[in-house]
Scaffold this active site. Structure first.
Site, mmCIF file in Angstrom:
data_model
loop_
_atom_site.group_PDB
_atom_site.id
_atom_site.type_symbol
_atom_site.label_atom_id
_atom_site.label_comp_id
_atom_site.label_asym_id
_atom_site.label_seq_id
_atom_site.Cartn_x
_atom_site.Cartn_y
_atom_site.Cartn_z
ATOM 1 N N ASP A 317 0.851 -1.181 0.000
ATOM 2 C CA ASP A 317 0.000 0.000 0.000
ATOM 3 C C ASP A 317 0.894 1.241 0.000
ATOM 4 O O ASP A 317 2.098 1.161 0.266
ATOM 5 C CB ASP A 317 -0.894 -0.023 1.244
ATOM 6 C CG ASP A 317 -1.768 1.205 1.367
ATOM 7 O OD1 ASP A 317 -2.349 1.625 0.355
ATOM 8 O OD2 ASP A 317 -1.845 1.767 2.468
ATOM 9 N N ASP A 763 -1.596 -0.645 6.086
ATOM 10 C CA ASP A 763 -1.890 -0.138 7.426
ATOM 11 C C ASP A 763 -3.357 0.154 7.659
ATOM 12 O O ASP A 763 -3.736 0.519 8.767
ATOM 13 C CB ASP A 763 -1.100 1.150 7.682
ATOM 14 C CG ASP A 763 -1.678 2.332 6.925
ATOM 15 O OD1 ASP A 763 -2.023 2.159 5.731
ATOM 16 O OD2 ASP A 763 -1.800 3.425 7.508
ATOM 17 N N ASP A 767 -6.610 -2.491 3.239
ATOM 18 C CA ASP A 767 -5.527 -3.424 2.943
ATOM 19 C C ASP A 767 -5.770 -4.811 3.512
ATOM 20 O O ASP A 767 -4.971 -5.720 3.280
ATOM 21 C CB ASP A 767 -4.201 -2.885 3.496
ATOM 22 C CG ASP A 767 -3.875 -1.500 2.973
ATOM 23 O OD1 ASP A 767 -4.038 -1.281 1.762
ATOM 24 O OD2 ASP A 767 -3.492 -0.625 3.774
#
Length: 1093
Positions: A317, A763, A767
């Site tokens: 990410d 985070d 995700d």
């Protein structure tokens, strides 16, 4: 056999139960969060998230997460708007504006909900974050609903005191949960291969049991009738020669249990113990401790430790993972003049490593040839000076005395500089908030960029201090005036920034009555709208923008124009009509009207903002790239931001050819035409693949850039293989505007189709899908909740810790587990087959050569602890060497230590050892005098001698395998050998009722006999000689990477011969096209090319 098996299974069940319980506790922490829910009569009470139901009225306060998908009813603002941060869902840092229906605006207080009632009809639960269809029946009217009224779970309320909303979807029906996937049961590739080895050993067990049975039945039928002393004609159940089938079955059971030691029953217990201890080392690693948040690394499962050392592809990410969502104003270009002396993080890192890579010969050649290397030296000095500096003011890292502290008044283009500062202070949508501690203002902006611009304007002396519905107030301070002058700018119109427009404009009227249009946006958009007289600084500004881009900075161009009142009034009438129009083409009409006024602009300058990466991100990515890992970025953010971060991380570099795969505008296509969109994407993929194959430049690299709409088609069965092959051929892959579900699908595609180990790191809640889908999921315990951590296998506080987690702990864990498992099968083969040989030697009688208690302590006492020490403490190289020579990591992805060649080698070694142990002892003790009186050895003496040889052989073999000895290894290895003699002594001192044939065996029979000690020594040497010969030959003629490093480290080449050490260090990097080292190498090649000219 049943008891050890039950113990192994029970231990595994307990471990899994403990890990599941920890996850359950963390899930409950989220489920038990409180939300203010309308109880009735205008009273709101706290209620856990897990008990929210559809139709509940919820009050959410500033900086709180939405507990469910809500219909916005009203907010603290009179016009019913609120600002929402969706970074946790799509990775975007810009605040989204949500607007309540006008009909519900009066319901803006707790007491007004006393009689509030309505009916919502909408679509069913689905994973689409960007669409919503429904209607709201309220006060005898029906109102259509769209995404602008929907507040999604796990997004956060910003810049708004409170909002009221009605729960539409709760729990697993919410859109963010719909994007999730069921958490899979994960097992490492090493464990799966271990199961296959178990199957091989089990098949061998069945085979030798059948061979033994066949031999026994054949011998019983052909020879037993002549053995009168065996009473062959007696009516015995076990030896009834008239029932050969049952005779064979009974012997097969005996043989199967006797040879059961071929299956290492203690292996799984030892693996669990080793992995548990490895997890402790990971959790306690001080180098993965984040001081700012007081957070340690956390291994949330111990099943996947060795998988950390076999990663092939990292899917990452962006927002909150690579970046820290902080923008710093660093440089600017005003009137064609570049300002700002500080370097970006990327420039500093590249400068440092450039000096490390450019050796003395290159510098000497550069000076002799007249090549200017001052730029390298200058960057290095800047790097040394600024290495540990941090901006004193958050969001402002600018340094240049020419325009600071009012010195801009001395510049030749001070009027242009004045306009530049005013555009920064006025052209935005932010709100100021008084800061009681500093006495100044902080800003709540839609994006971090705007916040950085306002902080910069304040530092330049233009402080935005107040906003009303129609005015903006700015305190302008110059050196001429000791006190700031407050200027009012009347806001006439605001043309919002969108990803399609790539610009925003504001039309204001200043104190003199002058109408001004201030505009900021992407340079390509602004340059196309410049007037002929407004291009004076375009060439110089373009040059600066290119330099800023190479430094990994985000850039915007600033422009303005003066408006005539008649022109503005005419345009404003058109704009009002477009804004109040109703229809599907409203956005298109607004864009057309905006274009009428956003033209004939005059270029003022450009800004360069550094999207602050998390500490150590460039270095971490560079090290992972050198280790041979592929890195894909999957983000929900927009293209421009993603590309900027790609440059900052050196995933994209200047000169890298970008392959952008885009889809047709399917929003305007009918379903029948979707085939055309797929064909178009297929054509782009084919052309790109063809272009890569035709590329002849060995240093050429490609970056694949794909958006979420394209992925919708690229992930379908008929396109996904071609798409994946193209992605594999590219140095870096960036997917933007992707949904959480698409992140999971891309991860699944890479994992399943390549067959390689994947790691996903993120985070946020968006995700979770890819973290669960990947072989290993890593969650970053950031500031945006703990959803990613709760779904992860490993949790770290900062992305930079991934370097040590993989390159150090991953490398160690893989080699430790692989060597330990191979050793376990080796020792059990060496031990178990001797039982088969002796049983065959005794006519397949089922006779055991070893004492029962000796066989029990072999696996669980005498050989397990040394093997566990191998799995916990072994280090082929130290942690520092792992980081200096990242190419060592490739031993894991290539599976050099647990491939079938190596496994069969260990099994073959065990077979050889078992043959030598049996044959040498039989040859020595068969019909040879053993005691001083001339007596031959009995079966107890023979069996105990063979067992002693096995203990010595397998432990010495382990000693030759270990490359890093500590006192623990010495204690366990030599202690196990000593423990065997202690056991034999104590066991022999027990009553014959318990010790049976082993009574005083060591003291009276074995110890006084020289043949016993000579046989032990001979067998140990003969069995270990082939391994020692093999490893010596390999290290001399075909050394592996760690062999070379071990040798040079042993001879202290890193201290005594630094040149040789650096040469080896430069070799120990996988060839890669990403990372700042590649950027440094390219610059060095340019310098060397100039030397040859």
């Amino acid at each position: 056999m049943v008891a050890p098996l039950a113990f192994v299974v029970g231990l595994s069940i307990v471990k899994e139960a403990v890990e599941d319980w920890r996850r359950f506790i963390q899930d409950m922490k989220v489920n038990m969060r409180k939300a203010l829910v309308h109880k009735g009569d205008g009273v709101f009470i706290p209620k856990p998230w897990m008990k929210l139901q559809v139709g509940d009225v919820v009050k959410v306060e500033k900086d709180k997460f939405f507990p469910a998908d809500l219909l916005l009813v009203s907010s603290s603002y009179e016009d019913g708007i609120c600002y929402v941060e969706t970074m946790n869902l799509d990775g975007e840092t810009n605040l989204k504006v949500k607007r309540a229906l006008e009909a519900t605006l009066p319901v803006d207080d707790d007491t007004t909900f006393k009689d509030f009632a309505g009916k919502i009809s909408c679509e069913g639960p689905n994973p689409s974050l960007y669409t919503f269809a429904g209607k709201f029946e309220y006060d005898h009217q029906v109102y259509p609903l769209d995404p602008s009224q929907i507040l999604l779970r796990d997004s956060k309320l910003r810049n708004t005191a409170y909002v009221y909303g009605v729960v539409i979807f709760s729990g697993h029906d919410s859109k963010v949960m719909q994007n999730g996937t069921r958490p899979p049961s994960k097992r490492s590739m090493v464990e799966k291969r271990t199961d296959k080895i178990i199957y091989i050993c089990f098949s061998l067990l069945l085979l030798i049991s059948l061979l033994s049975t066949y031999g026994f039945v054949l011998k019983a039928l052909l020879q037993m009738p002549r053995w009168w002393y065996m009473q062959p004609h007696a009516k015995l159940n076990l030896f009834d020669l008239n029932k050969p089938f049952w005779l064979g079955v009974s012997h097969w059971v005996t043989a199967f249990m006797l040879y059961g030691f071929l299956i290492p029953s203690s292996l799984y217990v030892s693996i669990e113990v080793v992995k548990f201890l490895q997890v402790i080392f990971i959790n306690k690693d001080i180098h993965m401790y984040d001081e700012e948040t007081s957070t340690h690394a956390q291994a949330r499962t111990s099943n996947l430790n060795e998988e950390l050392g076999q990663i092939d592809t990292i899917l990452c990410d962006k927002t909150g993972t690579l970046t820290c969502n902080q923008m710093d104003f660093l440089k600017c270009s005003i009137a064609g003049v570049a300002y700002g002396t500080r370097s970006s993080e990327v420039e500093l890192v590249v400068a440092r490593h450039m000096v490390l890579n450019l050796d003395g010969e290159d510098f000497e050649l550069c000076h002799k040839s007249g090549v200017d290397v001052s730029e390298i030296e200058q960057e290095t000095e800047t790097c040394k000076e600024e290495k540990y500096q941090k901006p004193l003011i958050k969001g402002f890292s600018f340094e240049d005395s020419r325009i600071m502290d009012g010195n801009w008044l001395k510049e030749p283009n001070k009027n242009v500089i004045l306009l530049f500062f005013r555009i920064l202070a006025v052209c935005h949508t932010a709100f100021p908030q008084a800061n009681e501690e500093t006495g100044g203002f902080s800003y709540e902006a839609e994006s971090p960029d705007e916040g950085a611009f306002l902080v910069a304007a304040r530092q330049f002396g233009f402080e935005f201090c107040e906003r009303t519905q129609s005015n903006v107030f700015v305190n302008e301070r110059t050196r001429r005036f000791k006190k700031p002058i407050q200027r009012k700018y009347k806001i006439l119109n605001l043309l919002d920034f969108t990803s399609k427009r790539k610009r925003m404009s504001v039309i204001v009227q200043d104190n003199t009555g002058q109408l001004l249009l201030f505009c900021k946006g992407a340079d390509s958009i602004i340059f196309d709208r410049l007037s002929k007289d407004g291009r004076m600084y375009k060439e110089a500004t373009t040059k600066h923008l290119k330099e800023y881009g190479e430094a990994g900075l985000r850039t915007l161009a600033l422009a303005y124009r003066k408006l005539e009142e008649t022109e503005y009034l005419a345009w404003n009438n058109e704009f009002i009509k477009a804004k109040t129009s109703i229809g599907g083409d409203r956005e298109a009409v607004l864009e057309r009207v905006s274009n009428l006024i956003e033209k004939n602009l005059i270029l003022v300058g450009a800004t360069a903002v550094e999207d602050k990466l998390q500490k150590g991100v460039p270095q971490c990515i560079d090290k992972l790239a050198q280790a041979g890992l592929k890195i894909w970025v999957l983000t929900g953010d927009k293209l421009e931001t993603t590309i900027s971060i790609g440059f900052s991380c050196s995933l994209i570099q200047q000169g890298m050819k970008q392959i952008c795969i885009t889809s047709l505008n399917t929003d305007t296509l009918e379903q029948d035409f979707e085939k055309d969109a797929k064909d178009n994407i297929m054509m782009q993929i084919t052309n790109a693949s063809h272009m890569i194959k035709l590329e002849k430049d060995p240093h050429a690299s490609f970056a694949l850039i794909v958006d979420g709409k394209t992925l919708k088609y690229a992930l379908e069965d008929d396109l996904k293989h071609d798409f994946l092959n193209l992605a594999i051929d590219c140095a870096s892959v960036i997917c933007y505007r992707v949904s959480p579900q698409q992140k999971a699908l891309v991860t699944k595609l890479v994992k399943q189709e390549t067959g390689k180990i994947t790691l996903a790191i993120g985070d946020g809640a968006n995700d979770v899908g890819m973290i669960q889908e990947a072989n290993i999921g890593v969650g970053i315990s950031g500031v945006e909740g703990m959803q990613a951590v709760m779904a992860s296998d490993f949790a770290i506080a900062q992305f930079r810790f991934l370097e040590r987690l993989l390159v150090v702990h991953g490398h160690w864990c893989y080699k430790r587990i692989a060597n330990m498992i191979c050793y376990f099968f080796y020792k059990n083969i060496a031990f178990g087959l001797t039982l088969f040989y002796f049983e065959a030697f005794t006519g397949f009688s089922g006779q055991k050569v070893y004492d029962d208690w000796s066989m029990m302590v072999f696996n669980f006492v005498l050989t397990s602890l040394p093997a566990i020490s191998l799995g916990v403490f072994e280090q082929d190289v130290s942690a520092d060497i792992c980081l200096q020579f990242p190419a060592l990591y490739q031993q894991g992805p290539k599976n050099l230590f647990f491939g079938w060649y190596r496994i069969l080698g260990w099994l073959g070694n065990g077979l050889y050892s078992s043959i030598m142990i049996f044959l040498i002892n039989i040859i020595i003790f068969y019909c040879q005098p053993f005691r001083s009186g001339g007596e031959t050895a009995d079966m107890s003496a023979l069996g105990t001698t063979m067992f002693t040889c096995i203990v010595w052989v397998v432990n010495c073999q382990l000693a030759f395998t270990v490359t890093y000895f500590s006192w623990i290894q010495h204690l366990f290895i030599w202690g196990s050998i000593a423990g065997w003699y202690i056991f034999l002594l104590v066991y022999g001192m027990m009553s014959p009722v318990y010790s049976t044939n082993a009574f005083q065996l060591l003291v009276e029979s074995l110890a006084p006999a020289p043949l016993y000690w000579l046989a032990t020594l001979l067998v140990t040497v003969v069995c270990n000689l082939p391994y020692v010969t093999h490893i010596s030959f390999q290290q001399r003629f075909h050394p592996m990477d760690h062999h070379i490093i071990q040798e040079k480290k042993y001879y202290e080449k890193d201290v005594k011969d630094s040149h040789t050490w650096i040469r080896e260090w430069s070799k120990a990097r996988q060839e890669t096209k990403i990372g700042f080292t590649t950027r440094v190498d390219a610059k060095i090649r340019q310098l060397r090319g100039r030397l040859t000219q």
